[in-house]
Scaffold this active site. Structure first.
Site, PDB file in Angstrom:
ATOM      1  N   LYS A   1       0.816  -1.222   0.000  1.00 51.33           N
ATOM      2  CA  LYS A   1       0.000   0.000   0.000  1.00 51.33           C
ATOM      3  C   LYS A   1       0.847   1.268   0.000  1.00 51.33           C
ATOM      4  CE  LYS A   1      -4.379  -1.832   1.488  1.00 51.33           C
ATOM      5  NZ  LYS A   1      -4.065  -3.264   1.748  1.00 51.33           N
TER       6      LYS A   1
HETATM    7  C1  LIG Z   1      -4.634  -4.268   1.112  1.00 52.62           C
HETATM    8  C2  LIG Z   1      -3.904  -5.544   0.981  1.00 52.62           C
HETATM    9  C3  LIG Z   1      -4.297  -6.513   0.058  1.00 52.62           C
HETATM   10  C4  LIG Z   1      -5.523  -6.359  -0.819  1.00 52.62           C
HETATM   11  O1  LIG Z   1      -5.378  -5.340  -1.765  1.00 52.62           O
HETATM   12  P1  LIG Z   1      -6.616  -4.902  -2.677  1.00 52.62           P
HETATM   13  O2  LIG Z   1      -6.084  -3.807  -3.513  1.00 52.62           O
HETATM   14  O3  LIG Z   1      -7.687  -4.474  -1.739  1.00 52.62           O
HETATM   15  O4  LIG Z   1      -7.014  -6.065  -3.453  1.00 52.62           O
HETATM   16  C5  LIG Z   1      -3.540  -7.657  -0.057  1.00 52.62           C
HETATM   17  N1  LIG Z   1      -2.457  -7.868   0.736  1.00 52.62           N
HETATM   18  C6  LIG Z   1      -2.058  -6.954   1.643  1.00 52.62           C
HETATM   19  C7  LIG Z   1      -0.874  -7.265   2.503  1.00 52.62           C
HETATM   20  C8  LIG Z   1      -2.754  -5.755   1.793  1.00 52.62           C
HETATM   21  O5  LIG Z   1      -2.337  -4.857   2.688  1.00 52.62           O
END
Ligand SMILES: *Cc1c(COP(=O)(O)O)cnc(C)c1O
Length: 461
Positions: free
Chosen positions: A110
């Site tokens: 993220k």
């Molecule tokens: C947020 C997150 C996801 C999912 O991502 P999306 O974009 O909502 O599909 C997967 N793995 C981790 C570690 C995350 O923080």
């Protein structure tokens, strides 16, 4: 390049408008008016992730920022990535490799989207002489990445609501140990849904804002987050085969943001073979791709908590662009009574999925077993979210041609309990995470009451 809503209500919006607005007024999600095409010749000359971003990002932001502004912003955006390479690739065998997206300051992917979001928020606020409040509820990695991305900008104050419940100690401490005057972490006695409800009322009422102050959301529907993520798909393809042939990408997903970024990259000209949509027991997406059943169910707590969702918000963008061929009326109709009425597409339309998507559900048991198995086979430790994607590849291998990249969305050290359950020890903990464990926590505890929380924001605004 302007933007419009998937439901047809909002249109002719500049990048700056959709950046600061987040969700469209009609409840839809913003989309670019057309897919800008990347120039693969230019990209093939790129030497780094930042070089790739310098070609991709301006394609979406030119309605609001000059080329010079953007290039300068991109040189200063993705901070605290310790490796020279922002997104290293580790080969497991001839068929599959892991794309490591966890080298940013909060050790989850993220950071790519939220650091770009914060940089553009700040740039826009500075330009207009305004300030903003970032308000979000988080059950996992969004909160820490948002706090980290925003904390260095004095024009932004962040208020993050943490529910009781399924979050690892490190994930919590990444938020509560940030010692910064413009970061406020509120531990709410309530569930994630209670926190979400408070955030939703806040966006309706806005009573706690000063004049001329923006209220910004950090949930995954902001288009700018998708833009930040598109860049690493091009970058990974460039490094793997110089953008010469399509790869498969296995993406562990909840809200579909990361998958949609992969789809967007292909619409912009990146060669692509298949996208594997990998989910945990919260499997609304797998039910859709397998059975044309997009229906909301209750949320299960799993060992991959950042994917524990009941609906996948960014999926609306795929419905609109891929299935409905950008027919906003059809999209608006489907979402009018969703989630009360599940979404089921016309069979002819739904069958388009087969061209591009495969999906798979991995439960907690298989997640743990697979962490151990990958370790034994390749001497490589993965986190539970990555394990969900890795297991989907193993299960679907016979349907895959060519090379597959498994997206690793978090560092295993964020989930030490799961690693221990698999019978393994963490060999190394990144500095960013080990620091966090020793630092003092600061947060306020509050009941799940919007009045109390709004008052707290006013007192600290
Ligand atoms: C947020 C997150 C996801 C999912 O991502 P999306 O974009 O909502 O599909 C997967 N793995 C981790 C570690 C995350 O923080």
């Amino acid at each position: 390049m302007l933007f419009h809503s998937t439901r047809g209500g909002d249109s002719n919006k500049k990048f700056e408008d959709i950046l600061m607005q987040g969700l469209a007024d009609d409840g839809g999600l913003f989309m670019p008016d057309e897919w800008p095409q990347a120039d693969l010749k230019i990209l093939k000359e790129a030497k780094s992730f930042i070089d790739v971003a310098k070609h991709i990002v301006p394609l979406y932001t030119s309605s609001s920022f000059s080329e010079t502004e953007i290039l300068e912003l991109l040189d200063n955006t993705w901070h605290d990535f310790p490796d020279i390479d922002h997104a290293p690739i580790v080969n497991l065998d001839n068929h599959k490799s892991v794309l490591e997206l966890f080298h940013g300051p909060t050790a989850a992917f993220k950071d790519f989207g939220l650091q770009l979001a914060a940089a553009f928020f700040n740039k826009t606020l500075e330009k207009n002489g305004k300030t903003a409040i970032v308000l979000g509820a988080t059950s996992g990695d969004t909160g820490s990445a948002a706090i980290d991305a925003c904390k260095r900008f004095s024009s932004i104050k962040s208020f993050i609501l943490l529910p009781d419940g399924n979050m690892s100690e490190i994930q919590r401490k990444q938020m509560t140990t940030v010692d910064s005057e413009n970061v406020f972490v509120i531990r709410v006695s309530g569930s994630f849904d209670d926190c979400q409800d408070i955030v939703k009322s806040a966006f309706r009422e806005r009573s706690f804002l000063k004049n001329d102050q923006y209220l910004l959301a950090v949930n995954s529907i902001n288009w700018v987050r998708i833009v930040g993520q598109i860049c690493y798909y091009f970058y990974a393809s460039l490094k793997t085969n110089n953008l010469s042939e399509g790869l498969n990408f296995a993406v562990p997903t909840g809200n579909f943001g990361n998958v949609f970024a992969c789809y967007a990259a292909s619409k912009m000209g990146m060669p692509l073979n298949k996208i594997i949509v990998a989910v945990n027991d919260n499997n609304i997406l797998d039910r859709f791709f397998k059975n044309n059943d997009y229906s909301k169910q209750k949320v299960f707590e799993t060992l991959s908590p950042s994917m524990d969702i009941s609906i996948a918000s960014n999926f609306e963008r795929l419905i609109y662009d891929f299935y409905a061929d950008r027919n906003s009326k059809l999209c608006a109709d489907l979402y009018k009574s969703f989630p009360n009425t599940p979404i089921q597409l016309d069979k002819k339309i739904w069958e388009k999925s087969n061209k591009l998507f495969l999906s798979y559900t991995t439960d907690d048991d298989e997640t743990i077993k697979n962490i151990l198995k990958i370790y034994q086979k390749h001497k490589y430790l993965i986190d539970p979210h990555t394990a969900v994607a890795a297991f989907s590849v193993e299960s679907l291998q016979s349907q895959l041609e060519g090379k597959t990249l498994i997206l690793s969305t978090a560092h295993p050290a964020k989930f030490p309990d799961v690693i221990n359950k698999a019978g393994l020890d963490l060999a190394e903990i990144p500095n960013s995470l080990s620091d966090v464990l020793d630092r003092k926590e600061h947060s306020v505890k509050m009941p799940s009451s919007k009045d109390d929380i709004f008052k707290y924001i006013v007192d600290n605004n």
